[in-house]
Design a protein around this motif. Structure first.
Motif, short mmCIF file in Angstrom:
data_model
loop_
_atom_site.label_atom_id
_atom_site.label_comp_id
_atom_site.label_asym_id
_atom_site.label_seq_id
_atom_site.Cartn_x
_atom_site.Cartn_y
_atom_site.Cartn_z
N GLU A 180 0.82 -1.21 0.00
CA GLU A 180 0.00 0.00 0.00
C GLU A 180 0.85 1.26 0.00
OE1 GLU A 180 -3.74 -2.07 2.45
OE2 GLU A 180 -2.36 -0.70 3.48
N GLY A 181 1.95 1.25 0.75
CA GLY A 181 2.75 2.46 0.91
C GLY A 181 3.76 2.70 -0.19
N ILE A 182 4.38 1.63 -0.71
CA ILE A 182 5.42 1.78 -1.74
C ILE A 182 4.83 1.61 -3.14
CG2 ILE A 182 7.57 0.82 -2.65
CD1 ILE A 182 8.28 0.01 0.23
N VAL A 190 -3.83 -4.89 -1.67
CA VAL A 190 -3.32 -6.26 -1.59
C VAL A 190 -4.03 -7.16 -2.59
CG1 VAL A 190 -3.05 -8.28 -0.09
CG2 VAL A 190 -2.64 -5.99 0.82
N SER A 191 -5.31 -6.92 -2.79
CA SER A 191 -6.10 -7.76 -3.70
C SER A 191 -5.69 -7.60 -5.16
CB SER A 191 -7.59 -7.44 -3.54
OG SER A 191 -7.82 -6.06 -3.77
N ASP A 192 -4.91 -6.58 -5.48
CA ASP A 192 -4.44 -6.37 -6.86
C ASP A 192 -2.98 -6.78 -7.03
OD1 ASP A 192 -6.89 -5.26 -7.59
OD2 ASP A 192 -6.28 -3.26 -6.93
N THR A 193 -2.47 -7.58 -6.09
CA THR A 193 -1.03 -7.84 -6.03
C THR A 193 -0.72 -9.31 -6.24
OG1 THR A 193 -0.84 -6.04 -4.42
CG2 THR A 193 1.03 -7.53 -4.61
N SER A 194 0.38 -9.57 -6.98
CA SER A 194 0.89 -10.94 -7.14
C SER A 194 2.09 -11.13 -6.23
CB SER A 194 1.27 -11.21 -8.59
OG SER A 194 2.25 -10.28 -9.04
N VAL A 195 2.19 -12.31 -5.62
CA VAL A 195 3.21 -12.57 -4.60
C VAL A 195 3.86 -13.92 -4.86
CG1 VAL A 195 3.64 -12.89 -2.12
CG2 VAL A 195 1.92 -11.24 -2.88
#
Length: 395
Positions: A187-189, A194-199
């Motif tokens: 969120e900050g960087i 989170v729901s739009d993020t791949s990990v």
């Protein structure tokens, strides 16, 4: 050799020769060759306990059991614990134990006997509160229960099973902290949800699996996970919740890839949650992620750190990202001393509170000084330890 580069840190704070001297050396180092006869065979294990610093409180750190344990590794991990506790602002110093034996060679009975021998040898510094052990790689809450069974002192060890004074939420605490820190960085960087993020997560031990599970719960697409048996991959996201009961990834019927490529897969976030030195110069040069979250201890080599900094890839360092476990250990230690009861939600809330404050402090220093998150975290941690030395009249 220290885990820190004091020449870099001293450019941003008044360190002082005496403080640096004490930080460069362990406060105490203990060695024993744990030996016992079991089932007609001799079991021997070189064992180290290193207390790096006790200026802020009892030395805190887990017991690592592995056939690759060394004194130098134990020293480095002990020093990291000093800075991890300081950055999280909990009143512990840094310590670590290393038992050099492959746990797979032990039966449950011989394992208990070996842990009892560990307590027999190192009991004085455990019983008097100088060192508070906990689980680490190769050890479990049941080993901590064995230690408690020898000492009968509830606060002498943390990471115990909840039924015998352990903390609800302690097992998943480190993973919860890593996932929470990853959420802050996303969120900050990255400025994303989170729901739009791949990990991608390297490691499916306690820390890796719980990190992946929490991020999956919060909506992240966990596309790849690895362990010692290989790696699994799904562009659409792995069913992490259905994977949690598996001991290893080879038990799962999921698409597989080479574990060697997991850290360099295209993803928003990569999380090394396995072993030290996973991100060397070659890996760092080929990482495609936008943020690295260090869930393992010391997972990036000095050369790897330099390349990631040169490439302007933010790295949230281990002393910040994986401190959820030691924060929970402090809550368990405090609970044992006071007799209070703590539920799982209180554990999570305490971890989130301390980590949020530490993350905000580090982010502020990054912005003010235009430096890496690692250096910012180290400066804040060293300032906390040095100020404690002043408070106690050591310098």
């Amino acid at each position: 050799m220290s885990v820190l580069d004091f020449s870099k840190i001293s450019k941003h704070m008044e360190l002082g020769r005496d403080a640096e001297y004490m930080l460069r050396k362990s406060g105490q180092e203990h060695y024993a060759n744990l030996s016992l006869k079991w089932d007609g065979k001799l079991i021997c294990a070189d064992t180290y306990v290193v207390l790096h610093s006790q200026v802020r409180g009892p030395a805190k750190g887990g017991i690592r059991m592995s056939g690759k344990v060394t004194l130098e590794e134990t020293r480095r991990l002990s020093e990291l614990m000093t800075y991890k506790c300081a950055l999280a602002k909990i009143p512990f110093g840094g310590g670590k134990s290393g038992i050099c034996i492959d746990p797979a060679t032990l039966t449950p009975e011989s394992r208990r006997a070996l842990i009892k021998e560990y307590v027999h040898v190192f009991g004085p510094i455990i019983n008097n509160g100088s060192y508070v052990p906990a689980p680490d790689m190769g050890t479990t809450p049941y080993d901590m229960a064995t230690i408690y069974g020898c000492t009968h002192i509830p606060e002498c060890v943390t990471g115990k099973p909840p039924r015998i004074g352990g903390l609800p939420g302690r097992v998943e605490a480190t993973g919860y902290g890593v996932a929470s820190t990853a959420k802050m960085a996303i969120e900050g960087i990255l400025g994303k949800a989170v729901s739009d993020t791949s990990v991608v997560v390297q490691g499916f031990g306690n820390v890796g699996r719980w990190t992946a599970n929490f991020l999956h719960e919060w909506g992240a697409r966990v596309i790849a996970i690895s362990d010692i048996t290989g790696a699994v991959y799904s562009e659409g996201g792995l069913p992490v919740d259905k994977m949690m009961s598996a001991k290893t990834l080879e038990e799962l019927d999921l698409p597989r890839i080479s574990a060697d490529e997991i850290l360099t897969l295209p993803a928003d976030v990569v999380i090394p949650a396995a072993v030290e030195d996973a991100i060397d110069a070659n890996v760092a040069a080929n990482i495609k992620a936008k943020v690295v979250i260090e869930a393992a201890n010391d997972p990036t080599t000095v050369e790897g750190q330099a390349i990631l900094a040169e490439r302007a890839i933010p790295v949230i360092p281990d002393i910040l990202a994986n401190s959820g476990g030691v924060i929970a250990s402090y809550i368990e230690w405090r609970q044992a001393k006071s007799g209070s009861l703590t539920d799982k939600s209180e554990t999570y809330n305490a971890i989130l509170r301390q980590l949020s404050n530490a993350y905000a402090d580090v982010s502020d220093v990054v912005q003010q000084k235009n430096i890496t998150h690692r250096l910012a975290a180290q400066i804040l941690a060293v300032e906390e330890v040095v100020q404690s030395m002043f408070d106690r009249g050591w310098i």
